[in-house]
Design an enzyme around this catalytic site. Structure first.
Site, PDB file in Angstrom:
ATOM      1  N   ASN A 153       0.884  -1.173   0.000  1.00  0.00           N
ATOM      2  CA  ASN A 153       0.000   0.000   0.000  1.00  0.00           C
ATOM      3  C   ASN A 153       0.916   1.217   0.000  1.00  0.00           C
ATOM      4  O   ASN A 153       1.522   1.533   1.019  1.00  0.00           O
ATOM      5  CB  ASN A 153      -0.895  -0.015   1.243  1.00  0.00           C
ATOM      6  CG  ASN A 153      -1.726   1.256   1.357  1.00  0.00           C
ATOM      7  OD1 ASN A 153      -1.726   2.089   0.446  1.00  0.00           O
ATOM      8  ND2 ASN A 153      -2.424   1.416   2.468  1.00  0.00           N
ATOM      9  N   LYS A 205       0.200   4.270  -0.228  1.00  0.00           N
ATOM     10  CA  LYS A 205      -0.386   5.456   0.415  1.00  0.00           C
ATOM     11  C   LYS A 205      -0.131   6.694  -0.468  1.00  0.00           C
ATOM     12  O   LYS A 205      -0.160   6.572  -1.683  1.00  0.00           O
ATOM     13  CB  LYS A 205       0.144   5.597   1.837  1.00  0.00           C
ATOM     14  CG  LYS A 205      -0.046   4.283   2.628  1.00  0.00           C
ATOM     15  CD  LYS A 205       0.153   4.422   4.092  1.00  0.00           C
ATOM     16  CE  LYS A 205      -0.093   3.081   4.770  1.00  0.00           C
ATOM     17  NZ  LYS A 205      -0.009   3.116   6.217  1.00  0.00           N
ATOM     18  N   HIS A 260      -9.508   1.430   4.454  1.00  0.00           N
ATOM     19  CA  HIS A 260      -8.266   1.540   5.235  1.00  0.00           C
ATOM     20  C   HIS A 260      -8.506   2.475   6.419  1.00  0.00           C
ATOM     21  O   HIS A 260      -9.256   3.457   6.304  1.00  0.00           O
ATOM     22  CB  HIS A 260      -7.140   2.073   4.340  1.00  0.00           C
ATOM     23  CG  HIS A 260      -5.801   1.956   4.992  1.00  0.00           C
ATOM     24  ND1 HIS A 260      -5.358   2.866   5.915  1.00  0.00           N
ATOM     25  CD2 HIS A 260      -4.823   1.018   4.889  1.00  0.00           C
ATOM     26  CE1 HIS A 260      -4.160   2.502   6.348  1.00  0.00           C
ATOM     27  NE2 HIS A 260      -3.813   1.376   5.735  1.00  0.00           N
ATOM     28  N   GLU A 317      -6.812   4.793   7.593  1.00  0.00           N
ATOM     29  CA  GLU A 317      -6.518   6.202   7.311  1.00  0.00           C
ATOM     30  C   GLU A 317      -7.686   6.869   6.590  1.00  0.00           C
ATOM     31  O   GLU A 317      -7.967   8.053   6.812  1.00  0.00           O
ATOM     32  CB  GLU A 317      -5.217   6.304   6.495  1.00  0.00           C
ATOM     33  CG  GLU A 317      -4.003   6.019   7.373  1.00  0.00           C
ATOM     34  CD  GLU A 317      -2.836   5.374   6.650  1.00  0.00           C
ATOM     35  OE1 GLU A 317      -2.778   5.425   5.414  1.00  0.00           O
ATOM     36  OE2 GLU A 317      -1.971   4.813   7.351  1.00  0.00           O
ATOM     37  N   GLU A 360      -5.587  -4.898  10.156  1.00  0.00           N
ATOM     38  CA  GLU A 360      -4.508  -3.954  10.429  1.00  0.00           C
ATOM     39  C   GLU A 360      -4.778  -3.216  11.737  1.00  0.00           C
ATOM     40  O   GLU A 360      -5.519  -2.223  11.746  1.00  0.00           O
ATOM     41  CB  GLU A 360      -4.408  -2.922   9.304  1.00  0.00           C
ATOM     42  CG  GLU A 360      -4.134  -3.504   7.943  1.00  0.00           C
ATOM     43  CD  GLU A 360      -3.507  -2.472   7.021  1.00  0.00           C
ATOM     44  OE1 GLU A 360      -2.386  -2.713   6.581  1.00  0.00           O
ATOM     45  OE2 GLU A 360      -4.122  -1.425   6.766  1.00  0.00           O
ATOM     46  N   GLY A 401       2.584   1.977  10.786  1.00  0.00           N
ATOM     47  CA  GLY A 401       3.593   3.039  10.674  1.00  0.00           C
ATOM     48  C   GLY A 401       4.301   3.346  11.976  1.00  0.00           C
ATOM     49  O   GLY A 401       4.977   4.369  12.102  1.00  0.00           O
ATOM     50  N   SER A 461       3.351  -2.503  10.211  1.00  0.00           N
ATOM     51  CA  SER A 461       4.789  -2.632  10.445  1.00  0.00           C
ATOM     52  C   SER A 461       5.353  -3.993  10.042  1.00  0.00           C
ATOM     53  O   SER A 461       6.252  -4.523  10.696  1.00  0.00           O
ATOM     54  CB  SER A 461       5.128  -2.301  11.910  1.00  0.00           C
ATOM     55  OG  SER A 461       4.768  -0.967  12.210  1.00  0.00           O
ATOM     56  N   GLY A 489       5.100   1.106   4.616  1.00  0.00           N
ATOM     57  CA  GLY A 489       6.451   1.652   4.443  1.00  0.00           C
ATOM     58  C   GLY A 489       7.428   0.724   3.734  1.00  0.00           C
ATOM     59  O   GLY A 489       8.153   1.158   2.823  1.00  0.00           O
TER      60      GLY A 489
HETATM   61  P1  13P Z   1       3.040   0.123   7.635  1.00  0.00           P
HETATM   62  O1  13P Z   1       3.487  -1.183   7.019  1.00  0.00           O
HETATM   63  O2  13P Z   1       3.835   1.298   7.181  1.00  0.00           O
HETATM   64  O3  13P Z   1       2.916  -0.007   9.123  1.00  0.00           O
HETATM   65  O4  13P Z   1       1.557   0.399   7.077  1.00  0.00           O
HETATM   66  C1  13P Z   1       0.622  -0.601   7.149  1.00  0.00           C
HETATM   67  C2  13P Z   1      -0.550  -0.216   6.358  1.00  0.00           C
HETATM   68  O5  13P Z   1      -1.306   0.684   6.716  1.00  0.00           O
HETATM   69  C3  13P Z   1      -0.798  -0.921   5.084  1.00  0.00           C
HETATM   70  O6  13P Z   1      -2.059  -0.648   4.599  1.00  0.00           O
END
Ligand code: 13P
Length: 252
Positions: A10, A12, A95, A97, A167, A173, A213, A235
């Site tokens: 992802n 983002k 998601h 976010e 998640e 993150g 993560s 990430g």
């Molecule tokens: P990270 O792997 O950066 O923690 O993000 C996870 C995520 O939100 C994937 O959709």
């Protein structure tokens, strides 16, 4: 039954179109695999160059969102038909976010899941609890509620083709990964819920990812759990390390 693993990046709100093509060129050889489905979910503006850049590889392109109406006066939104026409196969829906910053609700998630399915896109349906909810011991209740509403009016045959991503918000993150046992507990609870709503065959077919993560060092242990069928990676999907994560998903 053994489910084929699926690992999705992802991206983002990262990577300009030019950067996207460069990153795909770097990652292409590192994520080559016959044994796992590899998806790059990219920003809308990167979709067209990304689809071009992955031609002839095992990488499928996904979107990070869609709108549930077919067309019309919805400034700034992108329809399922637009994504399909551009060559998109998967779409992340709900998601955390989007729920937190863009007022996505369980109801809009359900509408988007239904639209994606109707059009033939594979939804990656997200759920996850906050740290407070985990500390209050209501994680499973919360996830069950999110997933029950997300799958309202979805048939068993369609549900079986969906991907769910668990998640935990506190792990996104933050570098704070859920332990493989914590992740497995919730992924198993999601599969049990699918058995409750549908039947054994549907529950066994649906693929459930862990996200939060995930990195080159922890992927293999997480993905080896019986109810974890891969990952949704933020990430680390923007780095060469994504190749190690794909390798980790094929080890067991
Ligand atoms: P990270 O792997 O950066 O923690 O993000 C996870 C995520 O939100 C994937 O959709």
């Amino acid at each position: 039954m053994s489910r084929r693993k699926i690992v999705a990046g992802n991206w983002k709100m990262n990577m300009t179109p030019t950067e996207a093509v460069k990153l795909i060129d770097t990652l292409k050889p590192l994520v080559a695999s016959d044994d796992v489905d590899v998806v790059f979910c990219v920003p809308a503006i990167d979709i067209i160059p990304a689809v071009e850049a992955v031609k002839g590889t095992n990488i499928a392109i996904g979107a990070e969102n869609l709108y549930f109406e077919d067309k019309g006066a919805f400034t700034g939104e992108i329809s399922a038909d637009m994504l399909l026409d551009a060559g998109v196969k998967y779409v992340i829906i709900g998601h955390s976010e989007r729920r937190e910053y863009f007022a996505e609700t369980d109801e809009t998630v359900n509408k988007k899941v239904l639209k994606a399915i109707e059009k033939g896109l594979t939804p990656i349906v997200c759920c996850g609890e906050t740290l407070t909810q985990r500390e209050q011991g209501i994680t499973i209740d919360w996830i069950r509620q999110q997933m029950k509403i997300a799958f309202l009016n979805v048939s068993a045959a369609d549900a079986a083709k969906c991907v769910i991503a668990y998640e935990p918000i506190w792990a996104i993150g933050t570098g704070k990964t859920a332990t493989s046992d914590q992740a497995e507990e919730v992924c198993k609870a999601i599969r049990d819920l699918m058995r409750e709503i549908y039947d054994d065959a549907t529950a066994e077919a649906i693929r459930i990812q862990y996200g939060g993560s995930v990195n080159g060092g922890n992927a293999a242990e997480l993905f080896a759990k019986p109810d974890i069928d891969g990952g949704l990676v933020g990430g680390a999907s923007l780095k060469e390390e994504f190749g190690d994560i794909i390798a980790g998903s094929t080890c067991c």
